[in-house]
Design a protein around this motif. Structure first.
Motif, PDB file in Angstrom:
ATOM      1  N   HIS A 142       0.710  -1.338   0.255  1.00 30.19           N
ATOM      2  CA  HIS A 142       0.128   0.274   0.173  1.00 30.19           C
ATOM      3  C   HIS A 142       0.824   1.493   0.021  1.00 30.19           C
ATOM      4  O   HIS A 142       0.244   2.092  -0.620  1.00 30.19           O
ATOM      5  CB  HIS A 142      -0.641  -0.097   1.086  1.00 30.19           C
ATOM      6  N   PRO A 145       1.985   3.215  -3.896  1.00 29.74           N
ATOM      7  CA  PRO A 145       1.268   3.675  -4.393  1.00 29.74           C
ATOM      8  C   PRO A 145       0.444   4.943  -3.908  1.00 29.74           C
ATOM      9  O   PRO A 145       0.117   6.125  -4.229  1.00 29.74           O
ATOM     10  CB  PRO A 145      -0.327   3.097  -4.698  1.00 29.74           C
ATOM     11  N   ILE A 146       0.583   4.892  -2.485  1.00 32.97           N
ATOM     12  CA  ILE A 146       0.029   6.698  -1.649  1.00 32.97           C
ATOM     13  C   ILE A 146       1.816   7.418  -1.832  1.00 32.97           C
ATOM     14  O   ILE A 146       1.272   8.669  -1.614  1.00 32.97           O
ATOM     15  CB  ILE A 146       0.142   6.106   0.167  1.00 32.97           C
ATOM     16  N   SER A 150       1.825  11.130  -2.843  1.00 36.50           N
ATOM     17  CA  SER A 150       1.902  12.255  -2.825  1.00 36.50           C
ATOM     18  C   SER A 150       2.915  13.515  -3.733  1.00 36.50           C
ATOM     19  O   SER A 150       3.059  14.543  -3.260  1.00 36.50           O
ATOM     20  CB  SER A 150       2.922  11.763  -1.386  1.00 36.50           C
ATOM     21  N   GLU A 179       2.793  -1.936 -10.000  1.00 32.66           N
ATOM     22  CA  GLU A 179       1.914  -0.617 -10.678  1.00 32.66           C
ATOM     23  C   GLU A 179       2.486   0.697 -10.739  1.00 32.66           C
ATOM     24  O   GLU A 179       2.414   1.306 -11.254  1.00 32.66           O
ATOM     25  CB  GLU A 179       0.299  -0.918 -10.587  1.00 32.66           C
TER      26      GLU A 179
ATOM     27  N   VAL B  59      -3.171   6.803 -14.011  1.00 34.28           N
ATOM     28  CA  VAL B  59      -2.995   5.414 -13.980  1.00 34.28           C
ATOM     29  C   VAL B  59      -2.197   4.061 -14.497  1.00 34.28           C
ATOM     30  O   VAL B  59      -1.575   3.262 -14.890  1.00 34.28           O
ATOM     31  CB  VAL B  59      -2.133   5.142 -12.730  1.00 34.28           C
ATOM     32  N   ALA B  62      -4.797   0.124 -13.807  1.00 30.66           N
ATOM     33  CA  ALA B  62      -4.087  -0.533 -12.014  1.00 30.66           C
ATOM     34  C   ALA B  62      -4.537   0.267 -11.494  1.00 30.66           C
ATOM     35  O   ALA B  62      -4.537   1.147 -10.227  1.00 30.66           O
ATOM     36  CB  ALA B  62      -2.311  -0.229 -12.459  1.00 30.66           C
ATOM     37  N   GLU B  63      -5.834  -0.853 -11.057  1.00 37.10           N
ATOM     38  CA  GLU B  63      -6.864  -0.463  -9.603  1.00 37.10           C
ATOM     39  C   GLU B  63      -6.380  -0.046  -7.969  1.00 37.10           C
ATOM     40  O   GLU B  63      -6.877   0.976  -7.676  1.00 37.10           O
ATOM     41  CB  GLU B  63      -8.682  -0.431  -9.402  1.00 37.10           C
ATOM     42  N   GLN B  64      -5.385  -0.998  -8.067  1.00 34.46           N
ATOM     43  CA  GLN B  64      -5.231  -0.746  -6.507  1.00 34.46           C
ATOM     44  C   GLN B  64      -4.388   0.676  -6.270  1.00 34.46           C
ATOM     45  O   GLN B  64      -4.721   0.795  -5.861  1.00 34.46           O
ATOM     46  CB  GLN B  64      -3.855  -1.620  -6.025  1.00 34.46           C
ATOM     47  N   ASN B  65      -3.680   0.484  -7.226  1.00 35.01           N
ATOM     48  CA  ASN B  65      -2.357   1.576  -7.298  1.00 35.01           C
ATOM     49  C   ASN B  65      -3.331   2.842  -7.646  1.00 35.01           C
ATOM     50  O   ASN B  65      -2.654   4.009  -6.547  1.00 35.01           O
ATOM     51  CB  ASN B  65      -1.797   1.917  -8.618  1.00 35.01           C
ATOM     52  N   MET B  66      -4.184   3.177  -7.868  1.00 32.34           N
ATOM     53  CA  MET B  66      -5.584   3.917  -8.404  1.00 32.34           C
ATOM     54  C   MET B  66      -5.600   4.260  -7.299  1.00 32.34           C
ATOM     55  O   MET B  66      -5.603   5.663  -7.439  1.00 32.34           O
ATOM     56  CB  MET B  66      -6.407   3.483  -9.767  1.00 32.34           C
ATOM     57  N   GLY B  68      -4.490   3.998  -4.305  1.00 35.74           N
ATOM     58  CA  GLY B  68      -3.272   4.183  -3.494  1.00 35.74           C
ATOM     59  C   GLY B  68      -2.360   5.913  -3.784  1.00 35.74           C
ATOM     60  O   GLY B  68      -2.672   6.915  -3.291  1.00 35.74           O
ATOM     61  N   VAL B  69      -2.804   6.144  -4.713  1.00 33.77           N
ATOM     62  CA  VAL B  69      -2.151   7.121  -4.917  1.00 33.77           C
ATOM     63  C   VAL B  69      -3.266   8.534  -5.427  1.00 33.77           C
ATOM     64  O   VAL B  69      -2.502   9.451  -4.156  1.00 33.77           O
ATOM     65  CB  VAL B  69      -2.252   7.280  -6.963  1.00 33.77           C
ATOM     66  N   ALA B  71      -5.094   7.961  -2.474  1.00 33.36           N
ATOM     67  CA  ALA B  71      -4.639   9.306  -0.969  1.00 33.36           C
ATOM     68  C   ALA B  71      -3.128   9.565  -0.859  1.00 33.36           C
ATOM     69  O   ALA B  71      -3.213  10.460   0.380  1.00 33.36           O
ATOM     70  CB  ALA B  71      -4.730   7.507  -0.069  1.00 33.36           C
ATOM     71  N   GLY B  72      -2.121   9.426  -1.734  1.00 30.94           N
ATOM     72  CA  GLY B  72      -1.030  10.549  -1.858  1.00 30.94           C
ATOM     73  C   GLY B  72      -1.475  11.562  -1.980  1.00 30.94           C
ATOM     74  O   GLY B  72      -1.543  12.324  -1.549  1.00 30.94           O
ATOM     75  N   GLN B  96      -7.484  -0.817  -0.785  1.00 31.13           N
ATOM     76  CA  GLN B  96      -7.177  -0.024  -0.817  1.00 31.13           C
ATOM     77  C   GLN B  96      -8.006   0.891  -0.043  1.00 31.13           C
ATOM     78  O   GLN B  96      -8.496   2.756   0.479  1.00 31.13           O
ATOM     79  CB  GLN B  96      -6.731   0.718  -2.322  1.00 31.13           C
ATOM     80  N   ASP B 100      -6.503   3.035   3.308  1.00 34.02           N
ATOM     81  CA  ASP B 100      -6.281   4.060   2.293  1.00 34.02           C
ATOM     82  C   ASP B 100      -7.708   5.215   2.110  1.00 34.02           C
ATOM     83  O   ASP B 100      -6.579   5.859   2.569  1.00 34.02           O
ATOM     84  CB  ASP B 100      -5.557   3.424   0.752  1.00 34.02           C
TER      85      ASP B 100
END
Lengths: 290, 318
Positions: A142, A145-146, A150, A179, B59, B62-66, B68-69, B71-72, B96, B100
């Motif tokens: 996790h 990706p976060i 950022s 990813e 992104v 890539a849904e998990q990444n999407m 998470g991104v 959240a960032g 996520q 997240d």
């Protein structure tokens, strides 16, 4: 039982370390790392739970980033432009909590509540409970990706902070990391650093006996990343890597470490992923870390 | 064809209203960004991309990444609208969404495009019929299902103002406007919009089923059965007060949703009734993986039509 820190009663001025010349900085960071390791052992002893192996392997890299490079402090905890440190391997929360306590985010005595009922120091970190925690990690894959989000936000806002994210090596078996690795390279996120705690052990066995990661540096390079492959328990090498030229790319620091680093009978043994030392072993460990 | 005078024959793809509103919101607030998974076209984001090229973060697939991104980005001060087909957003990135977004308490709007059986013939892999169950199970996540373009836009206003973690369906299958002309706002968070005060039966519907419930209300009126229609556009938290009132004032409730019966709107209503005012009820939903067919065909196949709702109501009050 109370936590003991700085047994000589001469606490280091940890806030000043970032401004020291590089050589001196690396030496001071070693002292801080030793204190963090002492805190980790004591926390796990009091809680009778924790992930001691990974806590001890990632300590030097965490300390070097938090005290030697990044703009992270209680005073700037809500500053939109602060640097972000994300512990993706959230099970090593004891290491992160020790770093944050030493940096003054909360009293060191609070470390005694680690994993106690209703403690803010949950087994995995929660940003809503502890200042300085940037992401609620725990499930693996996790943090990166976060961190990518950022890093995108940093550029989009023009505030230009740095984002450092710490992953395990076994954690890289989660596909979400790759990813995110593609997104980071595609967007040329040269403000993003991934530190892989390459201790070569995961919960059940060696990484190379489970789902091989090698050649790990080549994998990241082929994804378009700048790669630094270094001794991850050496603060001088970590400082150099963290500040190296990134050539317009995201940087991965493959921090080759020993799981359990600093305590001889814990080092590089798979069974110490989350084993809790006996009282006698705690004494021995603290003696080795004196 | 159209039995209810308040239901127009003109129908709308809610993604059009969504797209216009997102641009308007982004014009007014520089914190708003869109995050997507190679879904620029299917999320109707082309105009947004042209207007704000830097604020569309695609992104790739890539849904998990999407998530998470997103959240960032939220950590960095932005308000992300995450736009992806419902089945993949809710299914592929569930963890996520939990860790997240909801557990982290970020103001992120998860926009589930083309939900329910909007992808008709593409089949069950592309039907988002479990999403309401999965998302309802996550603490600190509001679950919204606007029933028409007006509600979609008003829900987006609320989403930005609230700063809440939100999962919102954005309909693709064309629906008529169901928002009564006398409403000041088309969507009020946590409130069920009631049409009529019939005391025989309550028709509780969400999303695409609301216009069909309104048509059923007219069909039943012709038979002398007085129905009220409850448009549930906030699935979670559920407006228990309005549900309990309907249970007390009618002989029973028909609950209709474009989704599975395990854990969705019907389950939420059932829990509320069982704890507060046990009542007779009939639950309509998607009861199996669908056969091949268009969205309208499939809605009919599962009895999710005005006739299906009216028939269920007759059995309840008969």
């Amino acid at each position: 039982m109370t936590i003991s820190v700085w047994p000589d009663n001469k606490p280091l001025d940890v806030a000043a370390i970032r401004d020291l010349p590089e050589g001196e900085r690396a030496e001071q960071l070693k002292l801080v790392a030793k204190q963090v390791r002492r805190l980790i052992v004591q926390m796990i002893d009091i809680a009778r739970a924790g992930h001691i192996g990974g806590d001890l392997s990632v300590t030097d890299a965490l300390v070097t980033a938090a005290f030697g490079v990044l703009n992270i402090s209680p005073e700037t905890a809500d500053d939109p432009g602060r640097d972000r440190l994300i512990l993706s391997k959230g099970h090593c929360a004891a290491a992160l909590y020790s770093v944050l306590a030493l940096r003054g985010f909360f009293p060191i005595a609070d470390l005694e509540t680690y994993m106690k009922p209703l403690s803010k120091l949950n087994g995995h970190p929660n940003r809503l409970k502890v200042k300085g925690v940037e992401a609620n990690t725990g499930p693996l894959g996790h943090g990166l990706p976060i961190a990518v989000g950022s890093a995108v936000a940093s550029k989009l806002s023009g505030k230009n902070w740095q984002t450092f994210v710490f992953t395990g090596d076994g954690e890289l078996q989660e596909g979400s990391n790759w990813e995110a690795a593609m997104t980071a390279a595609h967007r040329k996120l040269d403000n993003l650093v991934v530190i892989v705690d390459r201790n070569r052990l995961q919960q059940g066995a060696r990484t190379e006996d489970t789902a091989s990661l090698d050649p790990l540096g080549d994998k990241w390079a082929s994804f378009g990343w700048e790669v630094a492959d270094i001794d991850g328990n050496d603060t001088a090498a970590l400082l150099k890597a963290f500040t190296q030229n990134r050539d317009g790319k995201p940087l991965v620091v493959i921090a080759n470490t020993l799981k359990g680093k600093g305590v001889s009978f814990i080092e590089d043994r798979v069974e110490w992923h989350h084993k809790v030392p006996s009282k006698e072993q705690v004494e021995l460990a603290l003696k080795e870390l004196a | 064809m159209n039995a209810h005078s308040s239901v127009s024959n003109e129908t709308f793809d809610c993604r059009v209203a969504f797209s216009e509103k997102l641009i308007a919101l982004a014009e007014a607030d520089p914190r708003i960004v869109a995050v997507c998974n190679d879904s620029v076209g299917s999320s109707n984001l082309n105009a947004f991309r042209d207007r704000f090229p830097d604020r569309l973060i695609n992104v790739g697939i890539a849904e998990q990444n999407m998530v998470g991104v997103a959240a960032g980005l939220a950590n960095g001060g932005f308000i992300p609208f995450v736009c992806a087909a419902g089945p993949f957003l809710s299914g592929r990135a569930t963890e996520q969404v939990k860790a997240d977004v909801a557990y982290s308490n970020y103001g992120i709007v998860l926009c589930a495009m083309s939900p329910g059986m909007a992808y008709g013939e593409l089949g069950p892999t592309h039907h988002s019929i479990e999403d309401l169950s999965w998302m309802r199970a996550i603490d600190n996540l509001d679950v919204l299902v606007p029933a028409d373009p007006e509600q979609t836009k008003a829900a987006m206003d609320w989403a930005v103002a609230s700063g809440r973690p939100i999962y919102m369906r954005v309909g693709r299958h064309k629906v008529p406007s169901v928002t009564p002309a006398d409403r000041d706002v088309a969507f009020t968070f946590g409130k069920i919009d009631v049409t009529g005060d019939g005391n025989d039966v309550a028709l509780v519907a969400t999303g695409t089923l609301v216009s069909r419930a309104l048509e059923a209300q007219a069909i039943l009126a012709a038979d002398g059965i007085a129905a009220r229609v409850l448009n549930v556009s906030t699935i979670k938290p559920l407006d228990a007060e309005t549900i309990i009132k309907a249970a007390k004032e009618t002989k029973g409730l028909v609950i209709a949703e474009e989704g599975v019966l395990e854990g969705g709107l019907g389950a939420a209503v059932a829990t509320t009734l069982a704890e507060n005012h046990p009542a007779r009820a009939k639950f309509l939903g998607v009861t199996s993986f669908a056969p091949t067919g268009s969205t309208d065909f499939l809605l009919e196949h599962f009895g999710l039509t005005a006739k299906g709702i009216a028939d269920a109501a007759r059995k309840l009050v008969g």
